[in-house]
Design a protein around this motif. Structure first.
Motif, PDB file in Angstrom:
ATOM      1  N   LEU A   1      35.860  14.114   2.174  1.00 57.45           N
ATOM      2  CA  LEU A   1      35.165  15.299   2.670  1.00 57.45           C
ATOM      3  C   LEU A   1      35.889  15.965   3.837  1.00 57.45           C
ATOM      4  O   LEU A   1      35.535  17.075   4.224  1.00 57.45           O
ATOM      5  CB  LEU A   1      33.739  14.934   3.096  1.00 57.45           C
ATOM      6  N   GLY A   2      36.855  15.297   4.404  1.00 54.79           N
ATOM      7  CA  GLY A   2      37.597  15.879   5.518  1.00 54.79           C
ATOM      8  C   GLY A   2      36.831  15.887   6.826  1.00 54.79           C
ATOM      9  O   GLY A   2      37.175  16.622   7.758  1.00 54.79           O
ATOM     10  N   ILE A   3      35.786  15.064   6.939  1.00 52.53           N
ATOM     11  CA  ILE A   3      35.003  14.997   8.176  1.00 52.53           C
ATOM     12  C   ILE A   3      35.657  13.994   9.119  1.00 52.53           C
ATOM     13  O   ILE A   3      35.944  12.863   8.731  1.00 52.53           O
ATOM     14  CB  ILE A   3      33.543  14.572   7.883  1.00 52.53           C
ATOM     15  N   ARG A   4      35.857  14.376  10.354  1.00 50.44           N
ATOM     16  CA  ARG A   4      36.518  13.494  11.322  1.00 50.44           C
ATOM     17  C   ARG A   4      35.609  13.094  12.473  1.00 50.44           C
ATOM     18  O   ARG A   4      35.821  12.054  13.079  1.00 50.44           O
ATOM     19  CB  ARG A   4      37.771  14.181  11.863  1.00 50.44           C
ATOM     20  N   SER A   5      34.617  13.922  12.809  1.00 51.44           N
ATOM     21  CA  SER A   5      33.682  13.580  13.891  1.00 51.44           C
ATOM     22  C   SER A   5      32.259  13.675  13.391  1.00 51.44           C
ATOM     23  O   SER A   5      31.949  14.519  12.536  1.00 51.44           O
ATOM     24  CB  SER A   5      33.849  14.518  15.095  1.00 51.44           C
ATOM     25  N   ALA A   6      31.397  12.818  13.925  1.00 52.61           N
ATOM     26  CA  ALA A   6      29.988  12.833  13.527  1.00 52.61           C
ATOM     27  C   ALA A   6      29.105  12.564  14.735  1.00 52.61           C
ATOM     28  O   ALA A   6      29.430  11.713  15.575  1.00 52.61           O
ATOM     29  CB  ALA A   6      29.720  11.798  12.442  1.00 52.61           C
ATOM     30  N   LEU A   7      28.013  13.302  14.814  1.00 56.30           N
ATOM     31  CA  LEU A   7      27.041  13.141  15.896  1.00 56.30           C
ATOM     32  C   LEU A   7      25.643  13.178  15.291  1.00 56.30           C
ATOM     33  O   LEU A   7      25.281  14.145  14.630  1.00 56.30           O
ATOM     34  CB  LEU A   7      27.197  14.261  16.927  1.00 56.30           C
TER      35      LEU A   7
ATOM     36  N   ASN B   1      21.948  15.645  11.946  1.00 57.28           N
ATOM     37  CA  ASN B   1      23.311  15.187  11.699  1.00 57.28           C
ATOM     38  C   ASN B   1      24.296  16.345  11.840  1.00 57.28           C
ATOM     39  O   ASN B   1      24.180  17.348  11.129  1.00 57.28           O
ATOM     40  CB  ASN B   1      23.425  14.593  10.295  1.00 57.28           C
ATOM     41  N   LEU B   2      25.237  16.196  12.750  1.00 55.30           N
ATOM     42  CA  LEU B   2      26.260  17.217  12.985  1.00 55.30           C
ATOM     43  C   LEU B   2      27.619  16.631  12.627  1.00 55.30           C
ATOM     44  O   LEU B   2      27.972  15.531  13.062  1.00 55.30           O
ATOM     45  CB  LEU B   2      26.251  17.655  14.457  1.00 55.30           C
ATOM     46  N   TYR B   3      28.371  17.370  11.829  1.00 51.23           N
ATOM     47  CA  TYR B   3      29.676  16.911  11.369  1.00 51.23           C
ATOM     48  C   TYR B   3      30.747  17.933  11.741  1.00 51.23           C
ATOM     49  O   TYR B   3      30.490  19.133  11.732  1.00 51.23           O
ATOM     50  CB  TYR B   3      29.684  16.717   9.856  1.00 51.23           C
ATOM     51  N   ALA B   4      31.954  17.429  12.030  1.00 51.77           N
ATOM     52  CA  ALA B   4      33.067  18.311  12.386  1.00 51.77           C
ATOM     53  C   ALA B   4      34.316  17.926  11.612  1.00 51.77           C
ATOM     54  O   ALA B   4      34.530  16.743  11.309  1.00 51.77           O
ATOM     55  CB  ALA B   4      33.338  18.240  13.886  1.00 51.77           C
ATOM     56  N   ASP B   5      35.137  18.908  11.317  1.00 54.25           N
ATOM     57  CA  ASP B   5      36.367  18.675  10.574  1.00 54.25           C
ATOM     58  C   ASP B   5      37.501  18.198  11.477  1.00 54.25           C
ATOM     59  O   ASP B   5      38.544  17.764  10.975  1.00 54.25           O
ATOM     60  CB  ASP B   5      36.804  19.956   9.858  1.00 54.25           C
ATOM     61  N   GLU B   6      37.297  18.296  12.776  1.00 54.57           N
ATOM     62  CA  GLU B   6      38.320  17.889  13.728  1.00 54.57           C
ATOM     63  C   GLU B   6      37.883  16.628  14.474  1.00 54.57           C
ATOM     64  O   GLU B   6      36.695  16.442  14.746  1.00 54.57           O
ATOM     65  CB  GLU B   6      38.591  19.002  14.744  1.00 54.57           C
ATOM     66  N   PRO B   7      38.835  15.751  14.840  1.00 56.61           N
ATOM     67  CA  PRO B   7      38.481  14.594  15.670  1.00 56.61           C
ATOM     68  C   PRO B   7      38.167  15.028  17.100  1.00 56.61           C
ATOM     69  O   PRO B   7      38.567  16.107  17.528  1.00 56.61           O
ATOM     70  CB  PRO B   7      39.744  13.735  15.620  1.00 56.61           C
ATOM     71  N   GLN B   8      37.410  14.195  17.793  1.00 60.02           N
ATOM     72  CA  GLN B   8      37.051  14.473  19.193  1.00 60.02           C
ATOM     73  C   GLN B   8      36.345  15.817  19.336  1.00 60.02           C
ATOM     74  O   GLN B   8      36.515  16.519  20.341  1.00 60.02           O
ATOM     75  CB  GLN B   8      38.308  14.457  20.087  1.00 60.02           C
ATOM     76  N   ALA B   9      35.548  16.184  18.333  1.00 54.97           N
ATOM     77  CA  ALA B   9      34.984  17.542  18.290  1.00 54.97           C
ATOM     78  C   ALA B   9      33.845  17.759  19.272  1.00 54.97           C
ATOM     79  O   ALA B   9      33.635  18.877  19.743  1.00 54.97           O
ATOM     80  CB  ALA B   9      34.507  17.866  16.872  1.00 54.97           C
ATOM     81  N   PHE B  10      33.097  16.701  19.569  1.00 55.55           N
ATOM     82  CA  PHE B  10      31.907  16.874  20.397  1.00 55.55           C
ATOM     83  C   PHE B  10      32.123  16.242  21.762  1.00 55.55           C
ATOM     84  O   PHE B  10      31.997  15.021  21.942  1.00 55.55           O
ATOM     85  CB  PHE B  10      30.684  16.244  19.713  1.00 55.55           C
ATOM     86  N   GLY B  11      32.460  17.097  22.732  1.00 50.57           N
ATOM     87  CA  GLY B  11      32.611  16.611  24.095  1.00 50.57           C
ATOM     88  C   GLY B  11      31.266  16.362  24.748  1.00 50.57           C
ATOM     89  O   GLY B  11      30.206  16.553  24.150  1.00 50.57           O
ATOM     90  N   LEU B  12      31.304  15.945  26.006  1.00 47.39           N
ATOM     91  CA  LEU B  12      30.073  15.622  26.717  1.00 47.39           C
ATOM     92  C   LEU B  12      29.140  16.823  26.786  1.00 47.39           C
ATOM     93  O   LEU B  12      27.933  16.700  26.521  1.00 47.39           O
ATOM     94  CB  LEU B  12      30.398  15.128  28.133  1.00 47.39           C
ATOM     95  N   ASP B  13      29.665  17.997  27.128  1.00 47.44           N
ATOM     96  CA  ASP B  13      28.835  19.198  27.212  1.00 47.44           C
ATOM     97  C   ASP B  13      28.221  19.541  25.855  1.00 47.44           C
ATOM     98  O   ASP B  13      27.074  19.976  25.777  1.00 47.44           O
ATOM     99  CB  ASP B  13      29.653  20.391  27.718  1.00 47.44           C
TER     100      ASP B  13
END
Length: 231
Positions: free
Chosen positions: A112-118, A133-145
């Motif tokens: 699926l090409g998903i690299r980050s999950a929250l 469920n939040l998914y991102a195609d890039e790694p390290q996508a969800f910072g603290l903010d």
């Protein structure tokens, strides 16, 4: 760049969610909003747990969100399931190296090409719970903010979902009462009995068939008084 949302902006989001007409529309609006305000989020969905423990996805933004959730249900592991079990927020910055979910993580990363999950738990009433469920195609996508923004959004979504479900239950109860009243009138007229006797007759039929009184009333209103009704 992080999107800075003030208290007033979150208040507007809450009003927008509460103005949606219906449960499904609230789910769809919630996940669309997640894409708009959580930086890096590419796909979103809501997992709902029924009283019997069945988990389903509602309001997905696309097929990738659906499949990512479904793979969690099939493998029995993943951030959403962990969030629900532990009643906590679960974040994975890079699924390609994630060790907590050895079956789920490599599959969604490769296929699926998903690299980050929250995943953030939603408390949506005494009889139901869920997870955003939040998914991102890039790694390290969800910072603290971004995780702070997601937490705030999840709280508003939970309130809106609870309100929508309460309204749906109220609407359903009103329809049922109206249907039962109509059926009572039809029985009273056809059988020349009182309202109490008509309601008692529907209760006996419902017990015999092991269905709700409202279902019996619906049959009477739609099909009329027929011999099979009392079998």
């Amino acid at each position: 760049m992080h999107r800075d949302y003030s208290g007033d902006q979150y208040a507007r989001i809450a009003r927008a969610l509460s103005n949606e007409l219906g449960v499904a529309q609230t789910h769809d609006s919630a996940t669309r909003t997640a894409l708009q305000i959580v930086e890096g989020c590419d796909h979103a969905g809501i997992s709902l747990v029924s009283k019997r423990g069945k988990i389903t996805t509602v309001g997905p933004t696309d097929d990738i969100a659906v499949r990512a959730d479904q793979l969690q249900y099939e493998t029995g592991e993943g951030p959403c399931l962990q969030s629900i079990r532990e009643q906590d927020t679960v974040y994975s910055p890079d699924l390609s190296s994630e060790e907590r979910w050895p079956r789920w993580a490599p599959e969604v990363a490769s296929s699926l090409g998903i690299r980050s999950a929250l995943s953030l738990q939603l408390f949506v009433g005494p009889d139901a719970m869920g997870c955003l469920n939040l998914y991102a195609d890039e790694p390290q996508a969800f910072g603290l903010d971004d995780r702070v923004s997601a937490h705030a959004l999840a709280a508003h979504i939970a309130v809106a979902m609870t309100a929508a479900a309460d309204q749906a239950n109220m609407d359903s109860a009103l329809v049922n009462r109206t249907m039962i009243g109509q059926a009572e009138g039809m029985l009273m007229q056809a059988l020349q009995i009182s309202g109490d006797q008509a309601f008692a007759a529907m209760v006996r039929i419902s017990q015999h068939r092991n269905v709700k009184v409202s279902r019996v009333a619906e049959e009477i209103v739609k099909k009329g008084i027929h011999p099979d009704l009392f079998d």
